[in-house]
Design an enzyme around this catalytic site. Structure first.
Site, mmCIF file in Angstrom:
data_model
loop_
_atom_site.group_PDB
_atom_site.id
_atom_site.type_symbol
_atom_site.label_atom_id
_atom_site.label_comp_id
_atom_site.label_asym_id
_atom_site.label_seq_id
_atom_site.Cartn_x
_atom_site.Cartn_y
_atom_site.Cartn_z
ATOM 1 C CB THR A 400 -0.760 -2.730 14.264
ATOM 2 O OG1 THR A 400 -0.302 -2.579 12.931
ATOM 3 C CG2 THR A 400 0.317 -2.361 15.236
ATOM 4 C CG ASP A 442 3.935 0.117 6.905
ATOM 5 O OD1 ASP A 442 2.856 0.499 6.406
ATOM 6 O OD2 ASP A 442 4.027 -0.295 8.066
ATOM 7 N N GLY A 492 -3.889 0.712 14.115
ATOM 8 C CA GLY A 492 -4.734 1.600 13.304
ATOM 9 C C GLY A 492 -4.021 2.244 12.129
ATOM 10 N N GLY A 493 -2.850 1.734 11.714
ATOM 11 C CA GLY A 493 -2.144 2.318 10.571
ATOM 12 C C GLY A 493 -1.895 3.797 10.812
HETATM 13 N N1 GLY Z 1 2.311 -1.463 9.865
HETATM 14 C C1 GLY Z 1 1.744 -0.410 10.569
HETATM 15 C C2 GLY Z 1 2.738 0.575 11.071
HETATM 16 O O1 GLY Z 1 3.879 0.211 11.308
HETATM 17 O O2 GLY Z 1 2.417 1.726 11.222
#
Ligand code: GLY
Length: 591
Positions: A400, A442, A492-493
């Site tokens: 991201t 996700d 950073g997820g």
């Molecule tokens: N794909 C990472 C987030 O949306 O948290």
């Protein structure tokens, strides 16, 4: 380094600094190494400063694109849209037109708003679409290739933001991106290495464009993207064609021919949502952040509410006693994140209860100052929330990108955008030159299956047609005494939320400048697995102290996240940039 107070610094991408040269030699030894550890000497760093306006991004050319538009009379939103489209060209790992994102805007008149252009599940999506006949998760199905793609929202979101909040027009703010795609740009060592991503080689169009069919780009070479330039021209002429016109037809055809389920109807029914941000307070600061479908703002504010009851600064920056309290707050906020959050358009979410100060006080009474709480024994205070729905688990990924903008009038934009994994699904829309997301990952693919990072989420995040997957993206704007103080965010997820909290607390509690706060070693806990992750940079005494408090430590990761932040110095009025030195090609640009 001396403080640049009162003087506009040269804001060079760090590839050209001594540290960048060190990086270059590290990469030679390990070509796929993605980022180095946090700088060991972060406490001696000073932020870049500008007097009027600033854009901070992981890519120097994307930051420059935003500043170019500011200099043409654009406002923070014009600059944010210019930077977003430029990132789609120069940072294909995460910048995108084939993904989605969130733009948090605070205007100088005090109005704040949140533009949600998160991807949606295609209408043909089903709860079990990533399970085989035996009910097992099909490896890679939700992360690689055309079946992993959610309906992209970035083009709609940026066009919406530009039209409603920009001062210029889309065609004009897209010019830097168009130029970068058509004329090319020089790749740094780190960027050339990133393009070796193995999954790209699984898709002929991706392999051709990003890896020149195996004749990999070398550092210092120009990368030109003529197909992407043509697509950007079509968007600049008519952004709606991405959703209703010939471009929609081409995108849907490209995905269908790769075996995906996205249709023209999915694109035609995509909607940007403008939402109310979530807002909290912390010791004189106002924290404005991302509402659901992000878990970011709720978890950030809940953790800060718990921490507000402590005098953290007395305990010492990153001392075990301070880290312990912060980690216990993270543990509790992530437990609630797991159980309660999802797409607010599909279920009623108890956001007000989660960010209620009284609830935080109740959580705080269960924290022991000299002992970690095992996650297995953690019990939510009774009487505040409905019983959580039954448990589900879902993957979470880490690529991201975030950028921060402040203009000369004091308008601010905090933008986090994503393809989900690095390079998204790794599949490129044939003939169109851009990568498509794997945001379907996700969602919770199957109940009870541990995810890549052990993040747990509830049924509120099950796959359903037209639904937005739960995000951790946490674009945040902070006020102090009612005035703009910080623009924060990171990729950073699941670690985005603790990254933003670490940066905020480093400034608010420890008095670090924004560059120090961004570069300081990070620590992360997400409730489950019950492990405290530490970046390199913590002393042996600190790790021993944490172990004595009962923590299991994981120190194996070199680094994570990428804070790209701005601080408004209340004494000078200058803007100070925190540009993450874990990567080598970013920039805090401005004037
Ligand atoms: N794909 C990472 C987030 O949306 O948290």
């Amino acid at each position: 380094m001396a403080v640049n107070r009162g003087k506009i610094p040269a804001t060079m991408p760090s590839e050209f600094t001594a540290k960048g040269l060190l990086w270059t030699s590290l990469l030679a030894a390990s070509p796929l190494l993605k980022a180095e550890a946090p700088p060991a000497n972060y406490l001696s760093e000073q932020p870049a400063q500008t007097q009027h306006a600033m854009v901070v991004s992981i890519h120097h050319l994307a930051a420059d694109a935003g500043v170019e538009i500011l200099r043409q009379g654009g406002n923070a939103v014009d600059a944010a849209v210019a930077t977003g489209f430029a990132l789609a060209v120069v940072h294909p790992a995460a910048g995108n037109i084939g993904g989605g994102g969130f733009m948090l805007i605070r205007l100088h008149n005090g109005k704040s708003t949140f533009i949600d252009y998160r991807e949606k599940a295609p209408l043909a999506a089903t709860a079990n679409m990533y399970l085989d006949a035996k009910g097992n998760v099909i490896p890679d199905a939700s992360t690689i290739g055309y079946k992993a793609i959610g309906v992209p929202g970035s083009v709609a979101g940026m066009a919406y933001a530009e039209k409603k909040y920009g001062r210029l027009d889309l065609k004009r703010v897209m010019q830097p991106a168009l130029r970068l795609a058509r004329d090319g740009f020089v790749l740094s060592t780190e960027e050339a290495a990133e393009l070796h991503e193995q999954d790209l080689a699984r898709f002929p169009e991706s392999r051709r464009i990003f890896q020149r069919d195996g004749n990999y780009y070398q550092p210092g070479e120009f990368m030109r993207q003529p197909e992407l330039a043509r697509t950007l021209e079509r968007i600049a002429d008519n952004p709606d064609s991405f959703y209703h016109g010939d471009l929609a037809r081409d995108v849907a055809r490209a995905v269908r021919s790769g075996g995906g389920i996205l249709t023209e109807r999915d694109l035609a029914t995509y909607e940007v949502k403008e939402r109310e941000p979530v807002t909290g307070t912390y010791k004189g600061y106002t924290v404005i952040s991302a509402p659901p479908p992000s878990s970011g703002g709720v978890a950030l504010i809940e953790a800060l509410n718990i921490l507000e009851g402590y005098n953290l600064s007395r305990l010492g920056d990153r001392a075990p006693a301070e880290m312990h309290l912060i980690v216990e707050a993270y543990r509790r906020a992530y437990m609630d994140r797991a159980d309660y959050l999802g797409d607010p358009d599909f279920a009623s979410l108890p956001v007000d209860q989660l960010i209620d100060k009284k609830y935080a006080t109740a959580w705080r009474t269960g924290i022991e100052v000299d002992q970690a709480t095992p996650s297995s024994t953690l019990r939510r205070p009774a009487g505040f929330l409905p019983p959580p729905p039954k448990e589900e688990k879902t993957p979470d990924h880490v690529n991201t990108t975030h950028y921060s903008v402040v203009d000369a009038e004091g308008n601010a934009a905090s933008v986090t955008t994503t393809l989900n994994n690095s390079f998204g699904s790794a599949a490129t829309a044939e003939g169109l030159g851009f990568l498509l997301n794997d945001e379907m990952d996700d969602f919770a693919a199957k109940q009870g299956v541990p995810n890549l990072y052990g993040l747990i989420q509830g049924p509120a995040n099950a796959i359903a047609p037209g639904k937005r997957p739960l995000s951790s993206m946490t674009p945040t704007i902070v006020l102090k005494d009612g005035k703009l103080s910080m623009v924060l965010g990171s990729p950073g997820g699941g670690r985005i939320i603790t990254t933003v909290a670490n940066i905020f607390l480093s400034v608010a509690e420890e008095g670090l400048n924004i560059q120090q706060a961004v570069d300081a070693p990070r620590f992360h806990h997400q409730y489950l697995p019950d492990v405290l992750d530490l970046e390199p940079g913590f002393s042996a005494a600190t790790t021993a102290g944490l172990q004595a408090l009962g923590y299991s430590l994981d120190t194996t990761e070199q680094s994570w996240s990428d804070g790209e932040c701005i601080f408004v110095n209340p004494h000078t009025g200058f803007l100070e940039g925190g540009q993450d030195h874990r990567h080598t090609y970013g920039k805090a640009a401005g004037y």
